[in-house]
Design a protein around this motif. Structure first.
Motif, PDB file in Angstrom:
ATOM      1  N   ASN A 105      46.271  36.713  38.205  1.00  0.00           N
ATOM      2  CA  ASN A 105      44.853  36.382  38.372  1.00  0.00           C
ATOM      3  C   ASN A 105      44.670  34.900  38.734  1.00  0.00           C
ATOM      4  O   ASN A 105      43.931  34.556  39.650  1.00  0.00           O
ATOM      5  N   ALA A 106      45.383  34.025  38.020  1.00  0.00           N
ATOM      6  CA  ALA A 106      45.248  32.585  38.267  1.00  0.00           C
ATOM      7  C   ALA A 106      45.746  32.212  39.657  1.00  0.00           C
ATOM      8  O   ALA A 106      45.307  31.216  40.236  1.00  0.00           O
ATOM      9  N   ARG A 107      46.654  33.006  40.203  1.00  0.00           N
ATOM     10  CA  ARG A 107      47.170  32.741  41.560  1.00  0.00           C
ATOM     11  C   ARG A 107      46.269  33.329  42.639  1.00  0.00           C
ATOM     12  O   ARG A 107      46.654  33.418  43.790  1.00  0.00           O
ATOM     13  N   MET A 108      45.084  33.789  42.277  1.00  0.00           N
ATOM     14  CA  MET A 108      44.156  34.474  43.188  1.00  0.00           C
ATOM     15  C   MET A 108      44.798  35.729  43.783  1.00  0.00           C
ATOM     16  O   MET A 108      44.546  36.109  44.925  1.00  0.00           O
ATOM     17  N   GLY A 109      45.651  36.369  42.971  1.00  0.00           N
ATOM     18  CA  GLY A 109      46.201  37.664  43.366  1.00  0.00           C
ATOM     19  C   GLY A 109      45.210  38.760  43.001  1.00  0.00           C
ATOM     20  O   GLY A 109      44.173  38.495  42.391  1.00  0.00           O
ATOM     21  N   VAL A 110      45.544  40.011  43.351  1.00  0.00           N
ATOM     22  CA  VAL A 110      44.644  41.131  43.086  1.00  0.00           C
ATOM     23  C   VAL A 110      44.885  41.678  41.671  1.00  0.00           C
ATOM     24  O   VAL A 110      46.022  41.970  41.296  1.00  0.00           O
ATOM     25  N   ILE A 111      43.790  41.760  40.895  1.00  0.00           N
ATOM     26  CA  ILE A 111      43.848  42.301  39.537  1.00  0.00           C
ATOM     27  C   ILE A 111      42.676  43.281  39.366  1.00  0.00           C
ATOM     28  O   ILE A 111      41.851  43.408  40.257  1.00  0.00           O
ATOM     29  N   VAL A 112      42.634  43.937  38.208  1.00  0.00           N
ATOM     30  CA  VAL A 112      41.488  44.781  37.879  1.00  0.00           C
ATOM     31  C   VAL A 112      40.749  44.118  36.719  1.00  0.00           C
ATOM     32  O   VAL A 112      41.361  43.836  35.682  1.00  0.00           O
TER      33      VAL A 112
ATOM     34  N   MET B  14      39.936  43.282  42.327  1.00  0.00           N
ATOM     35  CA  MET B  14      39.428  42.031  42.914  1.00  0.00           C
ATOM     36  C   MET B  14      40.471  40.933  42.974  1.00  0.00           C
ATOM     37  O   MET B  14      41.461  40.957  42.245  1.00  0.00           O
ATOM     38  N   VAL B  15      40.208  39.981  43.839  1.00  0.00           N
ATOM     39  CA  VAL B  15      41.003  38.762  43.898  1.00  0.00           C
ATOM     40  C   VAL B  15      40.530  37.841  42.770  1.00  0.00           C
ATOM     41  O   VAL B  15      39.329  37.677  42.575  1.00  0.00           O
ATOM     42  N   GLY B  16      41.457  37.269  42.008  1.00  0.00           N
ATOM     43  CA  GLY B  16      41.106  36.389  40.897  1.00  0.00           C
ATOM     44  C   GLY B  16      40.505  35.090  41.390  1.00  0.00           C
ATOM     45  O   GLY B  16      40.366  34.882  42.580  1.00  0.00           O
ATOM     46  N   PRO B  17      40.121  34.210  40.442  1.00  0.00           N
ATOM     47  CA  PRO B  17      40.439  34.284  39.030  1.00  0.00           C
ATOM     48  C   PRO B  17      39.287  34.702  38.103  1.00  0.00           C
ATOM     49  O   PRO B  17      39.524  34.861  36.928  1.00  0.00           O
ATOM     50  N   SER B  18      38.068  34.896  38.600  1.00  0.00           N
ATOM     51  CA  SER B  18      36.966  35.161  37.672  1.00  0.00           C
ATOM     52  C   SER B  18      36.080  36.278  38.204  1.00  0.00           C
ATOM     53  O   SER B  18      35.685  36.254  39.376  1.00  0.00           O
ATOM     54  N   SER B  19      35.758  37.258  37.348  1.00  0.00           N
ATOM     55  CA  SER B  19      34.887  38.336  37.806  1.00  0.00           C
ATOM     56  C   SER B  19      33.468  37.836  38.037  1.00  0.00           C
ATOM     57  O   SER B  19      32.813  38.209  39.006  1.00  0.00           O
TER      58      SER B  19
END
Lengths: 297, 162
Positions: A105-112, B14-19
């Protein structure tokens, strides 16, 4: 059929003789007119994305672009391989997976987002730990996401799930309550036990402020995700042992709302207080952001 | 109720870091894009409160520009939104403010955008977990949740000059 409180939710479960996850799936089908199978597949897609985020995080020892986090999932993996850990295989895996997700997430990767991106490590951390350490079938993990979403749905509509609105209790607190209830149902506990687990988990995190250093979702957010997994498992074990929360889950959610409302603005994701305002926090901010590039109006 | 689906809680992808500070803002920008049917040529963006304090760390600035370019919250191009906007000759500015005078929430922004002769202003609030709402169009208070179906034709007829 819809529910606006945990009390409603438990009543519906009792009336229909289903668990919380099943009730959420039925509710979604009734509200949207979509087939249950399609909804299940959509949730499964999210579980697979979570796995991709974990895999990306564990295999990457590099620091994040800011340089203030990253590589900790990798270190936990190496530590596990040495075999001299204290808390046990289950907790080490949970820590590892939570780190991996939050670092991605911190790397601007894809997360849910579960329920938010800042708290996205807790639920996958717990779910993939159960997959790794028990013989739980994959479909049951998907059902665990439905359980978690039902809890988050009530919290989000009655209180808040963003750090800017309610502090970190609204993010890591909600995520941990969701994960804890999901663990209970995935392990065959009753809806009531799931609700007690959620209440105990959220109680443990009431009052937690949102104070990200330099406004980045890294320090202390990532380690709070990791700690969230241990509270989720502890609360689930207490509930499965038959322990109950003396304060009902709905009242705990209400308390979270009141606390969030009275929290000062400096402690709600403005990076103006708490850890963000420590000398080290300020120094990091200065180093990463430099002088503000925009003039304030 | 603002959160209507299990996928408002487990999601977005989504792309991180914040929703709230990234994904929810992409959706607000995308509303502007979809209303125009294309990216604006000029966008003046005002951030308020939490957004104006932490926009850099959360990529909130890239998120709004990415949304105005028409990206969804899981688009890999969000990271490079500034360069992509320049390639499309979209000019954008930012202004930082304290509390929002139009809507009582820490995660609010106003966009004033233009394409050819068409100009409009809209305000968005990111409510958490990636769920957002439009609360203002051209100084008219509105209440448009972005996690539900949006009738753009109706909105255009009502608020945009023909």
């Amino acid at each position: 059929m819809d529910f606006q409180s945990i009390k409603d939710l438990l009543q519906h479960c009792q009336d229909k003789n289903v668990n919380i996850g099943e009730l959420m799936l039925e509710t979604e089908a009734a509200k949207t007119g979509r087939d249950r199978e399609d909804i299940f597949e959509m949730m499964k897609e999210r579980l697979l994305k979570m796995k991709e985020a974990i895999d990306a995080g564990i295999s990457d020892p590099s620091p994040t672009p800011s340089g203030i986090s990253g590589g900790d999932a990798y270190k936990m993996q190496k530590y596990k391989e040495k075999g001299s850990y204290l808390t046990g295989s289950l907790m080490i895996d949970a820590m590892k997976y939570a780190f991996a997700t939050s670092e991605t997430n911190a790397r601007m990767g894809v997360i849910v987002a579960t329920p938010t991106a800042g708290s996205a490590g807790v639920l996958p951390g717990c779910i993939f730990t159960l997959k790794e350490n028990t013989d739980i079938p994959f479909d049951r993990l998907v059902m665990g996401l439905f359980t978690a979403s039902a809890i988050g749905y009530v919290i989000a509509n009655r209180s808040f799930i963003s750090g800017a609105a309610g502090g970190c209790q609204a993010e890591i607190g909600s995520a941990t309550a969701m994960a804890s209830a999901a663990i209970v149902e995935m392990r065959g506990g009753t809806p009531e036990q799931a609700a007690h687990a959620g209440a105990m988990a959220l109680k443990s995190l009431l009052g937690l402020v949102c104070d990200p250093v330099a406004g980045l979702v890294e320090v202390p957010c990532i380690k709070r995700n990791v700690i969230g997994t241990s509270i989720a498992f502890t609360s689930a074990d207490m509930a499965l042992a038959g322990l109950e929360s003396r304060i009902s889950f709905d009242e705990v959610i209400g308390a979270m709302y009141d606390i969030g409302k009275s929290m000062p603005r400096t402690l709600k994701e403005t990076a103006l207080g708490g850890l963000a305002a420590t000398p080290t926090g300020e120094e990091i901010k200065e180093r990463i952001m430099g002088k503000p590039c925009l003039k304030r109006a | 109720m603002v959160f209507n689906s299990c996928f408002d809680i487990i999601g977005p992808i989504m792309v991180g870091p914040s929703s709230s500070h990234t994904a929810g803002v992409v959706s607000i920008g995308k509303f502007g894009h979809d209303l125009f049917g294309t990216a604006p040529s000029v966008a003046n963006i005002s951030f308020y409160d939490s957004f104006s304090e932490t926009y850099q760390g959360h990529g909130t600035d890239k998120a709004i520009v990415g949304g105005l370019l028409g990206f969804n919250p899981d688009h890999a191009g969000i990271k490079h939104a500034f360069e992509l906007a320049k390639q499309q000759k979209m000019h954008f500015t930012f202004q930082l403010n304290e509390e929002c005078p139009y809507y009582d929430h820490p995660n609010t922004l106003i966009v004033q955008m233009k394409r050819g002769e068409t100009e409009m202003k809209f305000g968005g609030v990111s409510l958490g977990g990636g769920v957002s709402k439009i609360f203002l169009i051209n100084d008219n208070p509105v209440d448009i949740l972005l996690n539900s179906h949006i009738d753009y034709d109706r909105i255009r007829k009502k608020y945009l000059p023909a």
